[in-house]
Write a protein that holds these residues in place. Structure first.
Motif, mmCIF file in Angstrom:
data_model
loop_
_atom_site.group_PDB
_atom_site.id
_atom_site.type_symbol
_atom_site.label_atom_id
_atom_site.label_comp_id
_atom_site.label_asym_id
_atom_site.label_seq_id
_atom_site.Cartn_x
_atom_site.Cartn_y
_atom_site.Cartn_z
ATOM 1 N N LEU A 66 0.780 -1.210 0.061
ATOM 2 C CA LEU A 66 -0.167 -0.097 -0.078
ATOM 3 C C LEU A 66 1.043 1.178 0.057
ATOM 4 N N ALA A 67 0.445 2.258 -1.036
ATOM 5 C CA ALA A 67 1.164 3.334 -0.878
ATOM 6 C C ALA A 67 0.430 4.227 -0.114
ATOM 7 N N GLY A 68 0.005 5.744 -0.986
ATOM 8 C CA GLY A 68 -0.714 6.612 -0.416
ATOM 9 C C GLY A 68 -2.200 5.911 -0.464
ATOM 10 N N PRO A 69 -3.446 6.744 -0.264
ATOM 11 C CA PRO A 69 -4.801 6.324 -0.421
ATOM 12 C C PRO A 69 -5.002 6.194 -1.863
ATOM 13 N N LYS A 82 -11.449 -1.570 -1.086
ATOM 14 C CA LYS A 82 -11.452 -0.776 0.291
ATOM 15 C C LYS A 82 -10.078 -0.725 1.011
ATOM 16 N N ILE A 83 -9.338 -1.700 0.595
ATOM 17 C CA ILE A 83 -8.128 -1.747 1.375
ATOM 18 C C ILE A 83 -7.032 -0.743 0.835
ATOM 19 N N ARG A 84 -6.963 -0.749 -0.784
ATOM 20 C CA ARG A 84 -6.107 0.120 -1.433
ATOM 21 C C ARG A 84 -6.685 1.672 -1.155
ATOM 22 N N SER A 85 -7.959 2.030 -1.067
ATOM 23 C CA SER A 85 -8.360 3.259 -0.562
ATOM 24 C C SER A 85 -8.174 3.676 0.896
ATOM 25 N N ARG A 86 -8.027 2.601 1.642
ATOM 26 C CA ARG A 86 -7.763 2.702 3.033
ATOM 27 C C ARG A 86 -9.170 2.849 3.805
ATOM 28 N N PHE A 101 3.014 -2.539 3.903
ATOM 29 C CA PHE A 101 1.611 -3.555 4.094
ATOM 30 C C PHE A 101 1.615 -4.201 2.794
ATOM 31 N N VAL A 102 1.468 -5.472 2.706
ATOM 32 C CA VAL A 102 1.074 -6.310 1.615
ATOM 33 C C VAL A 102 -0.342 -6.932 1.605
#
Length: 371
Positions: A13-16, A49-53, A66-67
């Motif tokens: 994960l990078a930024g939102p 939803k995980i990628r967007s946080r 985080f992977v």
């Protein structure tokens, strides 16, 4: 001889709204762990939803470490000192959840609802959600979360079995045989399309499928849905009641997560019937719960797979009882994971299940790959 590198490629994960591929250390298995060389991993709505946080509370894990990834299959390449259930070289599929196995909920078997969720120090793990997952060349699993894949089940099919586990869990909470039951499935996404197939295998008398995407509804018909209804064009309640003696179905699985779907589910259900909420909702839902009260309709909710649901899915697949090939619509290498996410999110090319091809093809699994 198995050669395991020190460094692997992994999506983090990078930024939102962003995900990128970088080098990370290959994890080392503890006494009860298995290191899996990941061959296939797939995306699902939760990964968006995980990628967007949006999935996480308090902002989520740190950027760059985080992977994600909770649907994956591969080959066991190293096992912990106490592991004798699996051997190096076994083809395996992962299930996402392991409970702490010490709280009251876990002790009665409901480990996806672990009271210590999100506390790895107490033993709870959810791959790709509370601990690193399978969007990487290697993933670390507790041995209890891995199931051996028969030779006749491909890695593509194996990954889809994680979703089948969710469907079986949804039917399990009814605590009743489905033989002779009338079932409606709302939402022809991967979960809904697999729910049609599982309902058929469990002996449902009637299976109705509702949704809005014509191509997916047609696919549901090939999977065994007796009644296929377009929510934009059909009077769902009238059509379902017409084929159920005016009563409605015994069971509704709500798999869409659409705001109006809970009301639809309640009105499709007969008096004394049951609704199982499977889809994740983007926002709070308003529904006429008085209709449920006045008609004795029971509402259940499930999250993820349940006890022995994935291993039962493997059993169905090994006997040719599940059609999964037509659900897998796209393949991408790990390095193109951002494109894979966008393809899935935007449903490009009719995307249903989007796969990441991470290690070698099914036909020649490698145990000496050096990264």
């Amino acid at each position: 001889m198995t050669v395991i590198p020190d460094v692997m490629r992994a999506a983090v994960l990078a930024g939102p709204g962003r995900i990128r591929v970088r080098d990370l250390p290959v994890p080392e298995p503890g006494p009860e762990d298995v290191l899996v060389q990941v061959h296939r991993a797939s995306l699902c709505g939760t990964d968006l939803k995980i990628r967007s946080r949006a999935f996480f509370k308090n902002g989520g894990p740190p950027v760059g470490t985080f992977v994600p990834g909770h649907e994956y299959a591969g080959v066991a390449v190293a096992v912990g000192s106490t592991v004798d259930e699996l051997r190096v070289g076994d083809r395996v599929v992962a299930e996402a959840h392991r409970g702490c196995m010490r709280c009251a909920t876990c002790l009665r078997g409901s480990y996806t609802d672990c009271l210590n969720y999100g506390i790895p120090t107490k033993g709870q793990r959810t791959q790709g959600m509370t601990v690193n997952g399978g969007f990487a060349e290697y993933a670390l699993n507790h041995v209890s979360t891995l199931h051996r894949l028969p030779d006749q089940v491909s890695f593509d099919a194996g990954v889809v079995l994680t979703t089948v586990g969710t469907v079986i869990h949804a039917f399990d909470v009814l605590r009743d045989l489905l033989v002779g039951a009338r079932v409606a499935v709302i939402g022809p996404g991967p979960i809904g399309l697999l729910a049609v197939q599982v309902a058929r295998q469990l002996g449902a008398e009637l299976v109705a499928l509702t949704g809005t995407r014509e191509s997916r509804l047609k696919l549901g018909g090939t999977f065994g849905a007796d009644l296929v209804l377009n929510a934009h064009e059909d009077d769902l309640v009238a059509r379902v009641r017409a084929v159920t003696d005016g009563h409605g179905v015994d069971v509704v699985l709500e798999c869409s997560g659409a705001p109006s779907a809970v009301d639809d589910a309640l009105r499709l259900t007969r008096r004394g019937g049951a609704v199982v909420l499977v889809g994740f909702f983007e926002q709070p839902v308003t529904a006429d719960l008085n209709h449920a009260v006045m008609n004795g309709i029971t509402l259940h909710a499930v999250r993820g797979e349940g006890p022995r649901s994935v291993v039962r899915a493997v059993s169905l697949a090994s006997r040719g009882r599940l059609a999964t090939d037509s659900l897998v619509t796209h393949h991408f290498p790990l390095e193109e994971i951002s494109e894979a996410f966008d393809t899935y999110a935007e449903r490009r090319g009719g995307a249903i299940k989007v796969m990441l091809d991470i290690a070698d093809p099914d036909t020649s699994p490698s145990l000496d790959r050096e990264g």
